[in-house]
Design a protein around this motif. Structure first.
Motif, PDB file in Angstrom:
ATOM      1  N   HIS A  56       0.716  -0.941  -0.162  1.00 45.27           N
ATOM      2  CA  HIS A  56      -0.518  -0.133  -0.208  1.00 45.27           C
ATOM      3  C   HIS A  56       0.629   1.112  -0.176  1.00 45.27           C
ATOM      4  O   HIS A  56       1.799   1.163   0.584  1.00 45.27           O
ATOM      5  CB  HIS A  56      -0.848   0.229   1.659  1.00 45.27           C
ATOM      6  CG  HIS A  56      -0.303   0.044   2.550  1.00 45.27           C
ATOM      7  ND1 HIS A  56      -0.411   0.654   3.741  1.00 45.27           N
ATOM      8  CD2 HIS A  56       0.398  -0.770   3.593  1.00 45.27           C
ATOM      9  CE1 HIS A  56       0.034   0.299   4.126  1.00 45.27           C
ATOM     10  NE2 HIS A  56       0.568  -0.776   4.349  1.00 45.27           N
ATOM     11  N   THR A  57       0.553   2.686   0.029  1.00 43.81           N
ATOM     12  CA  THR A  57       0.948   3.469  -0.451  1.00 43.81           C
ATOM     13  C   THR A  57       0.084   4.383  -0.094  1.00 43.81           C
ATOM     14  O   THR A  57       1.440   5.575   0.976  1.00 43.81           O
ATOM     15  CB  THR A  57       1.019   4.263  -2.297  1.00 43.81           C
ATOM     16  OG1 THR A  57      -0.093   3.940  -2.550  1.00 43.81           O
ATOM     17  CG2 THR A  57       1.806   3.380  -3.022  1.00 43.81           C
ATOM     18  N   THR A  58      -0.428   4.317   0.552  1.00 40.60           N
ATOM     19  CA  THR A  58      -1.428   5.319   1.299  1.00 40.60           C
ATOM     20  C   THR A  58      -1.405   4.863   3.399  1.00 40.60           C
ATOM     21  O   THR A  58      -1.869   2.966   3.063  1.00 40.60           O
ATOM     22  CB  THR A  58      -2.778   5.549   1.454  1.00 40.60           C
ATOM     23  OG1 THR A  58      -3.068   6.368   0.031  1.00 40.60           O
ATOM     24  CG2 THR A  58      -3.591   6.448   2.788  1.00 40.60           C
ATOM     25  N   LYS A  59      -0.949   5.236   3.445  1.00 41.64           N
ATOM     26  CA  LYS A  59      -0.729   4.404   5.024  1.00 41.64           C
ATOM     27  C   LYS A  59      -1.719   4.214   6.102  1.00 41.64           C
ATOM     28  O   LYS A  59      -3.055   5.142   5.981  1.00 41.64           O
ATOM     29  CB  LYS A  59       0.625   5.509   5.674  1.00 41.64           C
ATOM     30  CG  LYS A  59       2.254   4.965   5.227  1.00 41.64           C
ATOM     31  CD  LYS A  59       3.292   6.001   6.069  1.00 41.64           C
ATOM     32  CE  LYS A  59       4.358   4.978   5.211  1.00 41.64           C
ATOM     33  NZ  LYS A  59       5.387   5.990   6.575  1.00 41.64           N
ATOM     34  N   LYS A  60      -1.670   3.595   7.198  1.00 41.59           N
ATOM     35  CA  LYS A  60      -2.766   3.576   7.693  1.00 41.59           C
ATOM     36  C   LYS A  60      -2.688   5.014   8.702  1.00 41.59           C
ATOM     37  O   LYS A  60      -1.769   5.521   9.451  1.00 41.59           O
ATOM     38  CB  LYS A  60      -2.261   2.278   8.893  1.00 41.59           C
ATOM     39  CG  LYS A  60      -2.281   0.457   8.140  1.00 41.59           C
ATOM     40  CD  LYS A  60      -2.188  -0.010   9.645  1.00 41.59           C
ATOM     41  CE  LYS A  60      -1.185  -0.563   9.885  1.00 41.59           C
ATOM     42  NZ  LYS A  60      -0.453  -1.057  11.342  1.00 41.59           N
ATOM     43  N   PRO A  61      -4.236   5.415   9.220  1.00 42.59           N
ATOM     44  CA  PRO A  61      -5.428   4.932   8.734  1.00 42.59           C
ATOM     45  C   PRO A  61      -5.943   5.118   7.532  1.00 42.59           C
ATOM     46  O   PRO A  61      -7.296   4.119   7.451  1.00 42.59           O
ATOM     47  CB  PRO A  61      -6.072   5.349  10.253  1.00 42.59           C
ATOM     48  CG  PRO A  61      -5.833   7.447   9.972  1.00 42.59           C
ATOM     49  CD  PRO A  61      -3.989   6.411   9.756  1.00 42.59           C
ATOM     50  N   GLY A  62      -5.796   5.500   6.700  1.00 41.86           N
ATOM     51  CA  GLY A  62      -6.227   5.414   5.432  1.00 41.86           C
ATOM     52  C   GLY A  62      -6.208   4.419   3.988  1.00 41.86           C
ATOM     53  O   GLY A  62      -7.136   4.905   3.261  1.00 41.86           O
ATOM     54  N   CYS A  63      -5.590   3.486   4.207  1.00 40.70           N
ATOM     55  CA  CYS A  63      -5.305   2.584   3.801  1.00 40.70           C
ATOM     56  C   CYS A  63      -6.575   0.993   4.016  1.00 40.70           C
ATOM     57  O   CYS A  63      -6.582   0.489   2.821  1.00 40.70           O
ATOM     58  CB  CYS A  63      -4.467   2.110   3.785  1.00 40.70           C
ATOM     59  SG  CYS A  63      -3.711   1.123   5.115  1.00 40.70           S
ATOM     60  N   PHE A  64      -7.556   1.960   4.172  1.00 39.37           N
ATOM     61  CA  PHE A  64      -8.817   0.375   4.264  1.00 39.37           C
ATOM     62  C   PHE A  64      -9.854   0.629   2.920  1.00 39.37           C
ATOM     63  O   PHE A  64      -9.887  -1.094   3.405  1.00 39.37           O
ATOM     64  CB  PHE A  64      -9.800   1.295   5.619  1.00 39.37           C
ATOM     65  CG  PHE A  64     -10.513  -0.101   6.141  1.00 39.37           C
ATOM     66  CD1 PHE A  64     -10.354  -0.700   7.001  1.00 39.37           C
ATOM     67  CD2 PHE A  64     -11.896  -0.548   5.576  1.00 39.37           C
ATOM     68  CE1 PHE A  64     -10.741  -1.551   7.660  1.00 39.37           C
ATOM     69  CE2 PHE A  64     -12.290  -1.422   6.422  1.00 39.37           C
ATOM     70  CZ  PHE A  64     -12.051  -2.003   7.461  1.00 39.37           C
ATOM     71  N   PRO A  65      -9.884   0.862   2.844  1.00 40.71           N
ATOM     72  CA  PRO A  65     -10.262   0.638   0.732  1.00 40.71           C
ATOM     73  C   PRO A  65      -9.219  -0.745   0.412  1.00 40.71           C
ATOM     74  O   PRO A  65      -9.822  -1.443  -0.357  1.00 40.71           O
ATOM     75  CB  PRO A  65     -10.150   1.736   0.184  1.00 40.71           C
ATOM     76  CG  PRO A  65     -10.476   2.871   0.832  1.00 40.71           C
ATOM     77  CD  PRO A  65      -9.587   2.380   2.740  1.00 40.71           C
ATOM     78  N   ASP A  66      -7.885  -0.301   0.940  1.00 37.54           N
ATOM     79  CA  ASP A  66      -7.096  -1.313  -0.282  1.00 37.54           C
ATOM     80  C   ASP A  66      -7.460  -2.709   0.574  1.00 37.54           C
ATOM     81  O   ASP A  66      -7.047  -3.786   0.040  1.00 37.54           O
ATOM     82  CB  ASP A  66      -5.726  -1.051   0.331  1.00 37.54           C
ATOM     83  CG  ASP A  66      -5.392   0.220  -0.606  1.00 37.54           C
ATOM     84  OD1 ASP A  66      -5.679   0.543  -1.535  1.00 37.54           O
ATOM     85  OD2 ASP A  66      -4.634   1.112  -0.270  1.00 37.54           O
TER      86      ASP A  66
END
Ligand SMILES: [Mg+2]
Length: 185
Positions: free
Chosen positions: A108-118
């Motif tokens: 993933h390129t977006t880190k937690k907490p932003g990667c829930f869609p992945d």
């Protein structure tokens, strides 16, 4: 710099309840006892650093080997490692971690907490589409716990981890959870 984490820090300031974990345990070894009472959980998102591994390493902390095996048996192919270090760069570490643990590592390129869609995209391939059936396990409040709360996924906060960290963020997070839990009683 974790932009997703920084933006969400402000969300937490506006809505402090986002930082309250659904469940709290001191160490990774205590996680199965919580999951034993949650038959509705079908998949696990597991943080790495200071959760099941020593910071910066890419293998299960030897003391947690039995717990790791137990969870892999209980959640076959439904156990996803989501780290804000390993898996965020094309540096070969994710492949090493997968080979050491036998579990999938989210790229993933977006880190937690932003990667829930992945995360949802990964689990949908395994027939899991309901966030409330995915438990988020990790030692960090502003990434792991907040990601669960923002997405209606229950969180299991590992409050001490492999080693109790005295980092400024970790000390603040422990104080924050303690304060919010007392306030909400
Ligand atoms: Mg961690």
């Amino acid at each position: 710099m974790n932009i997703s984490g920084t933006l969400n820090f402000f969300k937490v300031l506006l809505q402090p309840s986002l930082a309250i974990p659904t469940y709290s345990v001191p160490t990774f070894d205590h996680v199965p006892s919580i999951l034993a009472n949650l038959p509705e959980i079908h998949a696990l998102v597991i943080d790495k650093d200071n959760c099941f591994a020593i910071d910066g390493t890419d293998s299960v902390y030897p003391k947690y080997a039995d717990t790791w095996k137990l969870l892999q048996t209980k959640y076959p192919n439904r156990l996803l490692i989501v780290s804000n270090s390993t898996g965020t760069r094309n540096d070969g570490r994710a492949e090493i971690l997968e080979s050491n643990t036998g579990a999938a590592v989210l790229r993933h390129t977006t880190k937690k907490p932003g990667c829930f869609p992945d995360i949802l995209q990964y689990f949908s391939k395994h027939g899991i589409n309901n966030p409330s059936s995915i438990a988020v396990i990790g030692d960090r409040v502003l990434t792991d716990v907040v990601m669960g709360n923002l997405n209606n996924a229950p969180s299991i906060w590992v409050s001490e981890g492999v080693e109790l960290s005295n980092g400024i963020f970790q000390v603040f997070e422990r104080w924050l959870v303690n304060y919010l839990q007392k306030k909400n009683k």
